[in-house]
Design a protein around this motif. Structure first.
Motif, PDB file in Angstrom:
ATOM      1  N   ARG A 115       1.121   4.386  -3.438  1.00 38.46           N
ATOM      2  CA  ARG A 115       0.863   5.622  -3.226  1.00 38.46           C
ATOM      3  C   ARG A 115       1.434   6.359  -4.318  1.00 38.46           C
ATOM      4  O   ARG A 115       2.480   6.214  -4.851  1.00 38.46           O
ATOM      5  CB  ARG A 115       1.325   6.365  -1.882  1.00 38.46           C
ATOM      6  N   ARG A 124       0.734  -1.391  -0.008  1.00 32.89           N
ATOM      7  CA  ARG A 124      -0.229  -0.006   0.101  1.00 32.89           C
ATOM      8  C   ARG A 124       0.957   1.221  -0.111  1.00 32.89           C
ATOM      9  O   ARG A 124       0.673   2.433  -0.635  1.00 32.89           O
ATOM     10  CB  ARG A 124      -0.923   0.009   1.346  1.00 32.89           C
ATOM     11  N   TRP A 125       1.846   1.229   0.845  1.00 36.25           N
ATOM     12  CA  TRP A 125       3.017   2.467   0.693  1.00 36.25           C
ATOM     13  C   TRP A 125       3.528   2.593  -0.493  1.00 36.25           C
ATOM     14  O   TRP A 125       3.645   3.784  -0.836  1.00 36.25           O
ATOM     15  CB  TRP A 125       3.860   2.324   1.920  1.00 36.25           C
TER      16      TRP A 125
END
Length: 677
Positions: free
Chosen positions: A483, A479-480
């Protein structure tokens, strides 16, 4: 009388002639002396080994009279009369003699038997006719000084008293170089050390002659060799612990044998041992040795004792280090230390046909285990009373045997010593022990697998924890990264957590796999505290889900032990599972297990595991470690039995008891690393 005489020339057993009080001499048809009994030695003063093989007429100072008597004997078949003979001291002894001819089955003249008694007026004769006592016999030697030719040449031109120290060294060298040709029974009994006459022949005279009188013997040898008329020379010696006031007489064998000399030692045995006593003692010794149900080797290591004494005089104290620098000394011992006797068990053990198969240097005993001989030598040098170890030997038929070798060293450490080796065949016993160890290992492995089966939920929980962490951190990391502006620092942090969890999962799998795999024990130095902590990891989830409190107390100075980590973990895990099952039914406040490690009063490492359960039925305390004993409906009764066998294999012990305040207490004691095998 002739018919009842046991012929010592045809029999290995000494006949009655050996014990007769009357002189008995056997001559062949040409007058050559073939047998000369102890009474003849006393009457005529010649030891048997000096006259056997010589012409009897040469002993007569009147050859003409002797020739007439011999002629009458051959004509009439018997003769009786007075005979004069020279003694070895040059005197003339008068004796009344009876001679008889003996014939073989074909009617051919076989030999002449002569009986003699001293005339009453004969000088030096007591008239006693009792059996010849041992003290009346001389210890007789025939020696050969030919090997000392160089030393004799160096001694010959020297003036007495000149350069005393060098001369003494040469005299000692002369006795060392001189070899024994033959000795009589009394010599063998007094100084042979159970070796026997045959084994003394060919050895150095110094090996059997007292150290303090070797220069005197050498001087007598020189004097006797210098006397052209073959007269004897004598010297009285100080008592040496063998004979009291011994008188040594030396004379040359004759011009035809210039390097041969005879030595006679007269004297009374220092400890009043009679001939019969000695014979009986020797017979008892041989009977004891030969009928012992253990294979025995009698070894003559006397010359090694002299080498050890010389090394000590040179200041050698670290004999093991000396052997490291001089390995040839071990080889020398293997090739030079002779076996002098064996018993029948020894012959059977190595598959020999007779004693002679084993009478040779000891090297064949250590061919498969040369280091064992080195350790035997170190034990002898260091003054140990005995030594024992397991080793391998190769039998004469090629079999490789496991034996327990033991050696008994002589006391005190004399030059004339007798060392006894004993060998016990343990091949079959070791094979059975190996099979038992394998069986025990199989049971132990089966018990571990069973334990792992009981811990399935705990294992799954242990593995799932790091796997779940890996999954969570990986998803978060993705998820990081997804971004618009990926946070690389956060991703790196999460990746580090993933790696840590993966290593933890790998450790858990490796630990479980090591517990499950079947492998031979690997004893290594380990800390008991570490083993306890690793064992708790196996049962942590099991204990937590049951709401059990585990308290630990680790002593700082618990000695290290030598053991197999997996087997010891198995012991502790088994005790923990039993304790957890014991407290499971208690109320939550009493579900407690306490583990402690301490150093015992004897330096051992001690593990104490106590629970607060109902305790052990007192009737079961004596059976709780027995195989297949269990109080659980589904139990097999092998867990505690295997625990005990594992601890015993580590040299320790395990016990169970009921604590005064309630609950069961198990105590495991393990020897410190320096004592563990």
């Amino acid at each position: 009388m002739t018919a009842t005489l046991l012929d010592p020339l045809e029999s290995d057993v000494k006949g009655i002639a050996e014990l007769a009080s009357e002189s008995i001499v056997i001559l062949d048809p040409a007058g050559i002396i073939r047998y000369w009994n102890p009474a003849a030695e006393r009457l005529f003063g010649w030891p048997a080994l000096a006259v056997c093989g010589t012409d009897g007429a040469q002993l007569s100072p009147a050859p003409g009279d002797e020739a007439n008597a011999w002629s009458q004997l051959l004509q009439e078949g018997a003769w009786e009369g007075r005979v004069r003979r020279r003694t070895r001291d040059g005197d003339v002894r008068v004796a009344r003699i009876r001679r008889h001819l003996r014939y073989d089955g074909a009617g051919t003249l076989r030999d002449v038997v002569e009986y003699a008694r001293a005339e009453p007026e004969a000088p030096g004769w007591t008239g006693a006719h009792d059996p010849v006592p041992d003290r009346s016999m001389a210890a007789s030697w025939e020696i050969d000084v030919a090997p000392a030719a160089d030393i004799l040449a160096r001694l010959a031109p020297r003036a007495p008293g000149a350069d005393t120290s060098e001369r003494d060294e040469l005299l000692h060298g002369l006795v060392n170089a001189a070899q024994i040709v033959e000795v009589n029974d009394r010599t063998a009994r007094l100084v042979g050390g159970n070796r026997g006459r045959a084994l003394m022949a060919g050895q150095s005279v110094a090996a059997f002659w007292p150290l303090e009188s070797r220069t005197i013997l050498a001087d007598l040898i020189l004097e006797a060799r210098a006397d052209r008329e073959c007269r004897s020379v004598q010297r009285r010696l100080a008592s040496d612990g063998i004979l009291r006031d011994p008188l040594v007489t030396v004379w040359r064998a004759g011009d035809d044998r210039p390097d041969r000399l005879f030595v006679a030692v007269d004297g009374v045995a220092d400890d009043d041992r009679s001939y019969l006593y000695l014979r009986a003692s020797e017979a008892r010794y041989r009977k004891l040795i030969h009928y012992m149900p253990v294979a025995l080797w009698q070894v003559d290591a006397s010359h090694m004792g002299k080498i050890y004494a010389e090394l000590r005089s040179r200041g050698v104290t670290d004999f093991a280090g000396h052997l490291d620098d001089h390995p040839e000394l071990v080889e020398f011992a293997a090739a030079s230390v002779p076996v002098t006797d064996v018993n029948r068990c020894a012959i059977e053990l190595v598959g020999g046909a007779s004693v002679q198969d084993l009478i040779r240097p000891v090297g064949y005993l250590f061919a498969e285990s040369p280091e064992s001989l080195r350790r035997v030598m170190i034990g002898r040098f260091s003054g140990r009373k005995n030594y024992s170890e397991y080793m391998k030997i190769r039998a004469l038929d090629g079999r490789l045997l496991d034996v327990r070798f033991s050696v008994t060293y002589p006391e005190p450490l004399l030059e004339l010593d007798t060392t006894i080796f004993s060998l016990e065949d343990v091949t079959e016993r070791l094979r059975i022990e190996t099979e038992l160890r394998q069986l025990q290992a199989d049971f132990s492995h089966a018990a571990r697998i069973s334990t792992l089966g009981e811990l399935t939920s705990s294992i799954a929980h242990e593995v799932n924890q790091p796997l779940a962490a890996i999954m969570t951190n990986a998803e978060t990391s993705l998820r990081w990264l997804a971004r618009d502006e990926p946070d690389i620092g956060k991703v790196a942090q999460l990746t580090t957590r993933i790696a840590t969890s993966a290593r933890r999962a790998d450790d858990i799998v490796r630990r479980i796999r090591s517990m499950a795999v079947k492998q031979a024990p690997e004893p290594v130095p380990i800390a008991l505290n570490d083993v306890v902590q690793e064992s708790l990891l196996f049962v942590r989830h099991e204990i937590e889900t049951r709401g059990i409190r585990v308290t630990t107390s680790y002593a700082r100075r618990v000695p290290k032990i030598v053991g197999d980590r997996i087997q010891l973990q198995q012991v502790i895990v088994n005790l923990l599972i039993n304790a957890a099952q014991a407290v499971e039914a208690s109320c939550e406040a009493d579900r407690e297990i306490h583990i402690a490690t301490t150093a015992g009063s004897k330096g051992e490492a001690v593990l104490t595991l106590r629970d607060r359960g109902p305790g052990i039925d007192p009737d079961h305390l004596g059976q709780i470690f027995d195989g297949f004993f269990t109080t659980k409906p589904q139990g097999m009764g092998i867990g505690l039995a295997i625990c005990r066998s594992i601890v015993a294999a580590h040299g320790g012990g395990v016990s169970a008891s009921n604590h005064p305040e309630g609950g069961a207490e198990f105590r495991v004691r393990l020897p410190p690393a320096r004592q563990a095998s």
